[in-house]
Design a protein around this motif. Structure first.
Motif, short mmCIF file in Angstrom:
data_model
loop_
_atom_site.label_atom_id
_atom_site.label_comp_id
_atom_site.label_asym_id
_atom_site.label_seq_id
_atom_site.Cartn_x
_atom_site.Cartn_y
_atom_site.Cartn_z
N LYS A 2 0.80 -1.28 0.03
CA LYS A 2 -0.01 -0.01 -0.02
C LYS A 2 0.80 1.36 0.08
CE LYS A 2 -3.75 -2.35 2.21
NZ LYS A 2 -4.70 -2.11 3.43
N THR A 181 -8.95 4.25 4.63
CA THR A 181 -8.10 3.02 3.99
C THR A 181 -7.31 3.58 2.98
OG1 THR A 181 -10.33 2.13 3.75
CG2 THR A 181 -8.69 1.22 2.50
N LEU A 182 -5.96 2.99 2.93
CA LEU A 182 -4.93 3.33 2.15
C LEU A 182 -5.22 2.78 0.85
CD1 LEU A 182 -1.79 2.79 4.78
CD2 LEU A 182 -3.03 4.96 4.10
N LYS A 183 -4.56 3.42 -0.27
CA LYS A 183 -4.71 2.92 -1.53
C LYS A 183 -3.40 1.87 -1.70
CE LYS A 183 -7.32 6.15 -3.83
NZ LYS A 183 -7.74 6.69 -4.98
#
Length: 183
Positions: A2, A181-183
């Motif tokens: 991520k 939420t991380l990409k």
């Protein structure tokens, strides 16, 4: 893997020279200056801001500009500074510059990205901040992100002939619950 610097709506980015002139415009807004810092309000030029950035202690300060993921527009800045590596503690400062961008969730997302970075990349134990009691919107964002009040410097800030409290807030790594939420 991520990308720890990219959230759903904002990206933490390396400051670019052209950013500082835009940030300088924010420093002509008295509300911006007087909510963000306890120092006297004073306009700063892009050159002044860039010079300050170039003189950061890269060992104890991690400074990013905040951009909109959609259109790469500059939204603000965020920094972890005064890092005490032996104690794993840092101070945090954050600002969203344009008033029309405030209250849109950019600050919450930026704060959560930076906290994730601090706790999971820098291995910090605790992040602290100071906030003027009149900045209720910032206090709400900090509390919603898990910060707790740790003390009050009573009547520490003078504004328009009145004295206001300065709150000290902190968040431990073990208590951090990411809100994005991380990409």
């Amino acid at each position: 893997m991520k990308n720890i610097l990219v959230g759903p709506r904002v990206t933490l980015a390396v400051p670019q020279p052209e950013d500082f002139d835009e940030i300088s415009d924010w420093y002509t807004d008295a509300d911006f200056m007087r909510r963000m810092d306890t120092a006297p309000a004073r306009p700063l030029s892009g050159e002044d801001l860039e010079r300050t950035y170039r003189n950061l202690d890269r060992n104890t300060e991690f400074y990013f500009h905040v951009h909109s993921s959609d259109d790469d527009r500059l939204l603000g800045f965020v920094t972890l500074y005064n890092i005490e590596w032996t104690n794993q503690i840092a101070q945090l400062a954050i600002a969203i510059g344009d008033p029309s961008d405030r209250g849109q969730g950019y600050g919450t997302e930026t704060l959560n990205l930076m906290l994730n970075y601090g706790f999971n990349e820098l291995n910090l134990y605790k992040v602290c901040l100071d906030v003027i009691a009149t900045n209720q919107s910032a206090i709400a964002v900090y509390q919603n992100s898990g910060f707790e009040f740790e003390g009050t410097n009573v009547r520490a800030v003078m504004r328009d002939g009145h004295r206001y409290d300065l709150y000290h807030m902190g968040l431990f790594a073990a208590d951090f619950q990411p809100r994005i939420t991380l990409k």
